[in-house]
Design a protein around this motif. Sequence first.
Motif, mmCIF file in Angstrom:
data_model
loop_
_atom_site.group_PDB
_atom_site.id
_atom_site.type_symbol
_atom_site.label_atom_id
_atom_site.label_comp_id
_atom_site.label_asym_id
_atom_site.label_seq_id
_atom_site.Cartn_x
_atom_site.Cartn_y
_atom_site.Cartn_z
ATOM 1 N N ILE A 51 0.835 -1.203 0.000
ATOM 2 C CA ILE A 51 0.000 0.000 0.000
ATOM 3 C C ILE A 51 0.874 1.259 0.000
ATOM 4 N N VAL A 90 -8.072 0.399 3.154
ATOM 5 C CA VAL A 90 -7.920 -0.795 2.314
ATOM 6 C C VAL A 90 -7.158 -1.870 3.085
ATOM 7 N N TYR A 93 -9.514 -3.447 5.743
ATOM 8 C CA TYR A 93 -10.570 -4.329 5.219
ATOM 9 C C TYR A 93 -10.006 -5.616 4.634
#
Length: 345
Positions: A51, A90, A93
């Motif tokens: 990420i 993100v 989750y």
Amino acid sequence: MFFNAFSNPNLGKWIIPGTGLIWFLGCFLLLNSYQIEIEYALVDSLIFALIFLGGIFVLDRVFSLFAPKGKNLGLLFAVPLILSWVGVMVHRYVLEWGIDEVEYLDFLTKSFYLRWAILAVAEQLISVLALVISQLERQEEVRKREAQMLQLSKEAELAQLRQQLQPHFLFNSLNSINALVVTQPKKAREMVLQLSEFLRSTIRKDSQKWITLEEELDHLKKYLDIERVRFGHRLEVDFQVGEEFFQIKLPQLLIQPLVENAIKHGLYGVTGEVKIEISGKKEGSYFVLEVINPFDPESTPSEGTGFGLSSVERRLFLLFGRKDLLECGVENHVFRVRLKIPQFS
């Protein structure tokens, strides 16, 4: 691009993977210190590192299309802040979907804002760093362009000085030929032939190319052959330059204006014989050439623009950036010009 440090192929090949690896190891060690199971810590760190790298990629794409300036500089902080929030969401989750360990999920929830703060600060620092790098590279490009423009300007002025020098000498010679046409037509024809030979040997030369002292002296002797048609036995030139200096390099047609100046101030208005001395020697990292001629302020004409000496001085300044390489002065009815040519080998 705005993020030149990351989008440059040579730099990005090492910076991006290296940054991702450091981020992954830092996250893993931090999670391990909280006694998170190694399996969960590895997965968590890997996803968080991906990420983070994805954020760098998005920032690169965004700011490569739009480089913030002035009032828009706030975007350097707003965009990373929003991007890091999305990234942490993100990350959360994905892990909640793939892991059902209650303790770990509780830790994930409690560490959400800490992760966001860390990721936001990191991406903002990267944005600022990229801006600084971009500005430095831009300044370097501007500096290079200015240096190129200055060099082109110098070359253009050098070419112009050389183009001015030839007509200056040519006009003087044509005036002499004009004076001889009626009284001494044979000498006038001889002078035309000598002038043609001199111009043929100099015009073909590359104006940017340096030549050897031997070549320069050959041109000078052809010029003196022209002047001897006009002054005959009255003009005597004594060369005191050893053959060991013949391969020294110097800009072409640098000595001829000095000798032309010596003839003008040494023979004009004088009826007797005049001796001009041309000497050369090595002094440290310089080749020093001197032109000496008799000087009588009462008989020497004052007219003239002084173009010869001023053109040589200007050429030396353009080539070396110095104004101390040409010295001239009168001492005991002798006019002396001292020319220093830096040698780089």
